[in-house]
Write an enzyme that holds these catalytic residues in place. Structure first.
Site, PDB file in Angstrom:
ATOM      1  CG  HIS A 186      47.999  43.513  50.724  1.00  0.00           C
ATOM      2  ND1 HIS A 186      47.446  44.351  49.777  1.00  0.00           N
ATOM      3  CD2 HIS A 186      48.023  44.234  51.881  1.00  0.00           C
ATOM      4  CE1 HIS A 186      47.137  45.506  50.341  1.00  0.00           C
ATOM      5  NE2 HIS A 186      47.476  45.460  51.611  1.00  0.00           N
TER       6      HIS A 186
ATOM      7  CG  ASP B  27      48.269  46.565  45.938  1.00  0.00           C
ATOM      8  OD1 ASP B  27      47.634  46.478  44.879  1.00  0.00           O
ATOM      9  OD2 ASP B  27      48.002  45.906  46.966  1.00  0.00           O
ATOM     10  N   GLY B  28      47.798  49.217  43.439  1.00  0.00           N
ATOM     11  CA  GLY B  28      46.552  49.943  43.219  1.00  0.00           C
ATOM     12  C   GLY B  28      46.606  50.845  42.001  1.00  0.00           C
TER      13      GLY B  28
ATOM     14  CG  MET C 273      44.179  45.115  52.732  1.00  0.00           C
ATOM     15  SD  MET C 273      43.518  45.220  51.076  1.00  0.00           S
ATOM     16  CE  MET C 273      44.079  43.660  50.454  1.00  0.00           C
TER      17      MET C 273
ATOM     18  CG  MET D  23      47.811  50.183  50.416  1.00  0.00           C
ATOM     19  SD  MET D  23      47.812  48.712  49.388  1.00  0.00           S
ATOM     20  CE  MET D  23      46.384  48.990  48.339  1.00  0.00           C
TER      21      MET D  23
ATOM     22  CG  HIS E  39      49.421  41.334  45.580  1.00  0.00           C
ATOM     23  ND1 HIS E  39      50.380  41.843  46.441  1.00  0.00           N
ATOM     24  CD2 HIS E  39      48.255  41.948  45.919  1.00  0.00           C
ATOM     25  CE1 HIS E  39      49.812  42.721  47.247  1.00  0.00           C
ATOM     26  NE2 HIS E  39      48.518  42.805  46.957  1.00  0.00           N
TER      27      HIS E  39
ATOM     28  CG  ASP F 101      44.810  42.058  47.371  1.00  0.00           C
ATOM     29  OD1 ASP F 101      45.675  42.711  47.981  1.00  0.00           O
ATOM     30  OD2 ASP F 101      44.668  42.077  46.140  1.00  0.00           O
TER      31      ASP F 101
ATOM     32  N   GLY G 155      40.843  47.756  49.423  1.00  0.00           N
ATOM     33  CA  GLY G 155      39.534  47.125  49.539  1.00  0.00           C
ATOM     34  C   GLY G 155      38.957  46.673  48.207  1.00  0.00           C
ATOM     35  CG  PHE G 156      36.580  48.048  46.587  1.00  0.00           C
ATOM     36  CD1 PHE G 156      35.516  47.159  46.561  1.00  0.00           C
ATOM     37  CD2 PHE G 156      36.676  48.939  47.653  1.00  0.00           C
ATOM     38  CE1 PHE G 156      34.558  47.167  47.572  1.00  0.00           C
ATOM     39  CE2 PHE G 156      35.726  48.958  48.670  1.00  0.00           C
ATOM     40  CZ  PHE G 156      34.659  48.065  48.627  1.00  0.00           C
ATOM     41  N   GLY G 157      39.625  46.268  43.718  1.00  0.00           N
ATOM     42  CA  GLY G 157      40.438  46.381  42.510  1.00  0.00           C
ATOM     43  C   GLY G 157      39.835  47.434  41.598  1.00  0.00           C
TER      44      GLY G 157
ATOM     45  CG  MET H 299      40.244  42.440  51.316  1.00  0.00           C
ATOM     46  SD  MET H 299      39.210  43.281  50.107  1.00  0.00           S
ATOM     47  CE  MET H 299      40.406  43.500  48.789  1.00  0.00           C
TER      48      MET H 299
ATOM     49  CB  SER I 197      46.341  41.873  42.438  1.00  0.00           C
ATOM     50  OG  SER I 197      45.439  41.734  43.502  1.00  0.00           O
TER      51      SER I 197
HETATM   52  C1  DX5 Z   1      43.317  46.653  46.705  1.00  0.00           C
HETATM   53  C2  DX5 Z   1      44.257  45.502  46.607  1.00  0.00           C
HETATM   54  C3  DX5 Z   1      44.976  45.404  45.313  1.00  0.00           C
HETATM   55  C4  DX5 Z   1      44.082  45.259  44.116  1.00  0.00           C
HETATM   56  C5  DX5 Z   1      44.729  46.015  43.002  1.00  0.00           C
HETATM   57  O1  DX5 Z   1      42.857  46.765  47.989  1.00  0.00           O
HETATM   58  O2  DX5 Z   1      45.240  45.551  47.622  1.00  0.00           O
HETATM   59  O3  DX5 Z   1      45.970  44.397  45.328  1.00  0.00           O
HETATM   60  O4  DX5 Z   1      43.889  43.931  43.715  1.00  0.00           O
HETATM   61  O5  DX5 Z   1      43.892  46.019  41.892  1.00  0.00           O
HETATM   62  P1  DX5 Z   1      44.117  47.001  40.671  1.00  0.00           P
HETATM   63  O6  DX5 Z   1      45.482  46.734  40.109  1.00  0.00           O
HETATM   64  O7  DX5 Z   1      43.013  46.642  39.723  1.00  0.00           O
HETATM   65  O8  DX5 Z   1      43.998  48.406  41.182  1.00  0.00           O
HETATM   66 ZN    ZN Z   2      47.017  44.159  47.526  1.00  0.00          ZN
END
Ligand code: DX5
Ligand code: ZN
Length: 219
Positions: free
Chosen positions: A68, A177-178, A70, A139, A35, A37, A144-146, A39, A10
């Site tokens: 993806h 994912d996540g 969001m 999910m 991947h 993301d 929203g966040f990594g 947002m 990602s």
């Molecule tokens: C979160 C994203 C993910 C995110 C995953 O909203 O959709 O793709 O980048 O990050 P990790 O693997 O660090 O949880």
């Molecule tokens: Zn994602």
């Protein structure tokens, strides 16, 4: 165990000050996809990157793009996602009151269609669309966040989705994912996931290429 497990690192966790170097590492790794993301600060409480940045990412990246969204009303951006050269466009179930139409529009644009479920959205709601989609993205954190912690209940959802797919003869892949790392990834693969998304686990690893190789070999 999953035959032909796919890894989709990602981009959200990449070093944005040196994207080119990170993308070169992805290119020479065993990663299957990248991947991405997107947002909007409305559907999720964060904003990531938009199409002007992604245009350069797409030029530098040699892997198929797994996008993806969001965002609310993702159907407004089908053309932009297609123009990046994307292979897959994932939209949220929760963002699409007319999901069947959006899935058809994504396919008509020449992309594969993925439907994403937030952690609190049940797999059973996919019963009437599962035969039309190429992938379901579960999910395993609130989007929203990594760098968030994996929600273990996701394993039950993978099992339930595997059953729904078997029962209906759908060809849909299961992507998660996540919070995916080597430990949670191993559990997911054992439970029946086909594609693992990993942000922090890959981009913050001392050796990204080796981490992707280890993930790819999970059984
Ligand atoms: C979160 C994203 C993910 C995110 C995953 O909203 O959709 O793709 O980048 O990050 P990790 O693997 O660090 O949880
Ligand atoms: Zn994602």
């Amino acid at each position: 165990m999953t035959k032909d497990l796919k890894i989709s690192p990602s981009l959200l966790s990449a070093d944005f000050g040196n994207l080119k170097a990170d993308l070169e590492k992805i290119n020479r790794s065993e990663a299957d996809w990248l991947h991405i993301d997107i947002m909007d600060g409305v559907f999720v409480p964060n904003i990531s990157f938009g199409f002007p940045v992604l245009k350069y990412v797409a030029e530098l990246c040699e892997k198929p793009l797994d996008v993806h969204l969001m965002i609310v009303q993702p159907e407004k951006f089908i053309r932009e996602v297609k123009d990046l050269g994307s292979m897959m466009m994932n939209v949220h179930y929760e963002a699409c009151p007319h999901l069947h139409r959006v899935v058809q529009q994504i396919k008509d644009a020449g992309m594969q269609a993925g439907v994403t479920l937030n952690p609190a959205t049940p797999v059973s709601l996919l019963a009437d669309i599962i035969s039309d989609v190429d992938m379901v993205l579960l999910m395993s954190v609130n989007p929203g966040f990594g760098g968030q912690k994996f929600i273990p209940h996701t394993l039950n959802k993978v099992r339930e989705l595997r059953e729904l797919i078997a029962r209906t003869g759908s060809q849909a892949l299961i992507e998660v994912d996540g919070g995916v790392n080597l430990q949670t990834g191993a559990q997911l693969v054992e439970t029946g996931a086909d594609v693992l998304v990993a942000g922090n686990a890959v981009f913050k690893a001392p050796d990204m290429v080796d981490m992707i190789r280890q993930m790819k070999n999970l059984k």
